[in-house]
Design a protein around this motif. Structure first.
Motif, mmCIF file in Angstrom:
data_model
loop_
_atom_site.group_PDB
_atom_site.id
_atom_site.type_symbol
_atom_site.label_atom_id
_atom_site.label_comp_id
_atom_site.label_asym_id
_atom_site.label_seq_id
_atom_site.Cartn_x
_atom_site.Cartn_y
_atom_site.Cartn_z
ATOM 1 N N PRO A 110 21.895 29.285 -19.227
ATOM 2 C CA PRO A 110 22.647 28.108 -18.769
ATOM 3 C C PRO A 110 22.688 28.037 -17.239
ATOM 4 O O PRO A 110 22.802 29.065 -16.564
ATOM 5 N N LEU A 111 22.586 26.836 -16.717
ATOM 6 C CA LEU A 111 22.627 26.619 -15.271
ATOM 7 C C LEU A 111 23.633 25.520 -14.950
ATOM 8 O O LEU A 111 23.753 24.539 -15.685
ATOM 9 N N ASP A 112 24.338 25.684 -13.860
ATOM 10 C CA ASP A 112 25.353 24.728 -13.416
ATOM 11 C C ASP A 112 25.239 24.640 -11.904
ATOM 12 O O ASP A 112 25.724 25.493 -11.178
ATOM 13 N N ILE A 113 24.547 23.591 -11.403
ATOM 14 C CA ILE A 113 24.204 23.496 -9.985
ATOM 15 C C ILE A 113 24.826 22.248 -9.361
ATOM 16 O O ILE A 113 24.722 21.145 -9.912
ATOM 17 N N LYS A 114 25.450 22.440 -8.226
ATOM 18 C CA LYS A 114 26.033 21.318 -7.489
ATOM 19 C C LYS A 114 24.927 20.399 -6.966
ATOM 20 O O LYS A 114 23.890 20.862 -6.493
ATOM 21 N N LEU A 115 25.154 19.096 -7.075
ATOM 22 C CA LEU A 115 24.190 18.139 -6.541
ATOM 23 C C LEU A 115 24.420 17.992 -5.037
ATOM 24 O O LEU A 115 25.348 17.290 -4.604
ATOM 25 N N SER A 116 23.579 18.652 -4.267
ATOM 26 C CA SER A 116 23.676 18.532 -2.815
ATOM 27 C C SER A 116 23.229 17.131 -2.408
ATOM 28 O O SER A 116 22.573 16.427 -3.192
ATOM 29 N N PRO A 117 23.567 16.689 -1.187
ATOM 30 C CA PRO A 117 23.107 15.365 -0.734
ATOM 31 C C PRO A 117 21.593 15.218 -0.808
ATOM 32 O O PRO A 117 21.080 14.140 -1.130
ATOM 33 N N GLN A 118 20.856 16.322 -0.531
ATOM 34 C CA GLN A 118 19.396 16.277 -0.582
ATOM 35 C C GLN A 118 18.900 16.019 -2.010
ATOM 36 O O GLN A 118 17.978 15.226 -2.221
ATOM 37 N N VAL A 119 19.533 16.699 -2.971
ATOM 38 C CA VAL A 119 19.157 16.507 -4.372
ATOM 39 C C VAL A 119 19.564 15.106 -4.832
ATOM 40 O O VAL A 119 18.793 14.413 -5.511
#
Length: 409
Positions: A284-293
């Motif tokens: 499982p992965l839980d990644i913050k959406l950075s402005p670049q993404v």
């Protein structure tokens, strides 16, 4: 409650010509039943109907105790196989004849492709599609070697591995490390087959066969080259526009491999985060959406509104067709990455995995712990993570030494 069971009994419905009755195993499955022969008949006066065993003194057996142990052993084998089918989630959808065939098959004659293909389907049904593809790839390579002919586990010996080894490497377009991947997959299947009682431990072919590898060249690039890629001003009509976006998205999302990117669905975005499972390991992965993404994701959501997927790669409905689309897209992606490398002056080979290795190496040089990097890469083992990491630069080591001398200050 389990609705499948097996018991041993004397079948008094069908007397033989000599007046004896067959000892059978009665299989019950969702209100249906059938019999499995024990290949033995006796006079009913020698059958203990209460304890379901042969009485002492039965003339058909030199040792009634040994025969009763045989019945208990067979009953245990059948019951264990039923429990295995239940644990895999397959039992409910099987017909009673399917169950009978599964629990009575001669395990010593089980064919390798048939056994592995069955397991692959179980993996896919339990959501482990990435892991299943590993064995799909293995079967594809082995079938080239065996000319599509299946083979039994008895044939899977040291000589078989050596012949496959020689055949695979003789093709010229292969490598020792890719061979090692396939050999490890065969080893996993052998270990599973031993556990299932299909292969004898004495047959284990990896007692003498050594899986060989060659050191993997580091595939990371310096951050200055990443900055050049970031700063590129490319129009959507430029053939390298999507290539640049995919490469940066891979880097920004903690080094996600290309297959994870193409399978990203829009519904995975929740409350400014991207929540999904790694395709290969199901981690499982839980990644913050950075402005670049966010900028890249917004572009594709706008220009690819009718698809469930974020990137415009997968369009087919069938999973096998999607796999073909992915493989084709990966090939094109890697070809165009070479052109991108030339555009920004990168001398090293730029491939889809360079973004992943670069993320890991930069994190390592910043002093992040290997366990943290391993978690970001969604590795199941820190040993795997270590392969990705360049050694820390001398300047970083000097900095850490000074901090240690100062007591961590």
């Amino acid at each position: 409650m389990l609705k499948t069971s097996v018991s041993v009994t004397l079948d008094k419905r069908r007397p033989k010509k000599n007046g004896f009755y067959p000892i059978i195993f009665r299989l019950n499955h969702y209100d249906k039943n059938t019999s499995i022969s024990s290949k033995h008949d006796i006079d009913d006066k020698y059958w203990d109907f209460t304890n379901k065993k042969v009485k002492k003194g039965c003339p058909q057996f030199s040792s009634t105790s040994a025969f009763n142990n045989f019945l208990v052993s067979k009953l245990s084998d059948f019951s264990n196989e039923i429990l295995r089918l239940e644990s895999l989630g397959r039992l409910e959808s099987m017909s009673i004849q399917d169950v009978k065939k599964a629990i009575t098959r001669d395990k010593k004659d089980v064919q390798f492709y048939a056994y592995t293909t069955e397991w692959i389907e179980d993996l896919k049904n339990t959501g482990r599609k990435g892991y299943a593809r590993t064995f799909d790839d293995l079967i594809r390579e082995l079938k080239i070697f065996t000319e599509n002919k299946d083979f039994s586990f008895r044939e899977l010996n040291y000589e078989f591995l050596k012949k496959f080894d020689t055949f695979y490497l003789s093709r010229g377009t292969t490598s020792l490390n890719s061979l090692a991947v396939y050999m490890r997959s065969i080893r996993v299947i052998c270990n599973r087959a031993i556990k299932d009682g299909i292969m004898d431990e004495q047959q284990y072919p990896f007692k003498n066969y050594q899986i060989r590898t060659t050191p993997t060249a580091k595939r990371a690039i310096d951050f200055k080259y990443l900055e050049k890629i970031i700063e590129l001003d490319l129009e959507p009509s430029n053939p390298l526009f999507h290539v640049r976006n995919y490469f940066l998205l891979s880097f920004y999302l903690q080094g996600r491999p290309f297959i994870d990117l193409v399978y990203l669905e829009k519904k995975f975005i929740k409350n400014g985060r991207l929540k999904f499972f790694r395709t290969k390991t199901n981690q499982p992965l839980d990644i913050k959406l950075s402005p670049q993404v966010q900028e890249i994701v917004d572009y594709y959501k706008t220009h690819n509104p009718d698809s469930d997927y974020i990137l415009p790669v997968l369009t087919k409905e069938n999973e096998a067709d999607k796999r073909d689309q992915y493989q084709h897209a990966l090939g094109n992606y890697n070809k165009k990455l070479k052109k991108l490398a030339k555009l920004v002056g990168i001398q090293e080979s730029l491939t889809s995995y360079v973004a992943r290795h670069s993320f890991a190496t930069i994190a390592n040089n910043m002093g992040l712990s290997v366990s943290a990097i391993s978690q970001m890469l969604a590795h199941t083992s820190i040993k795997t993570t270590q392969v990705y990491l360049d050694k820390l630069k001398a300047s970083q080591l000097d900095h850490f030494t000074d901090r240690i001398i100062r007591g961590g200050k």
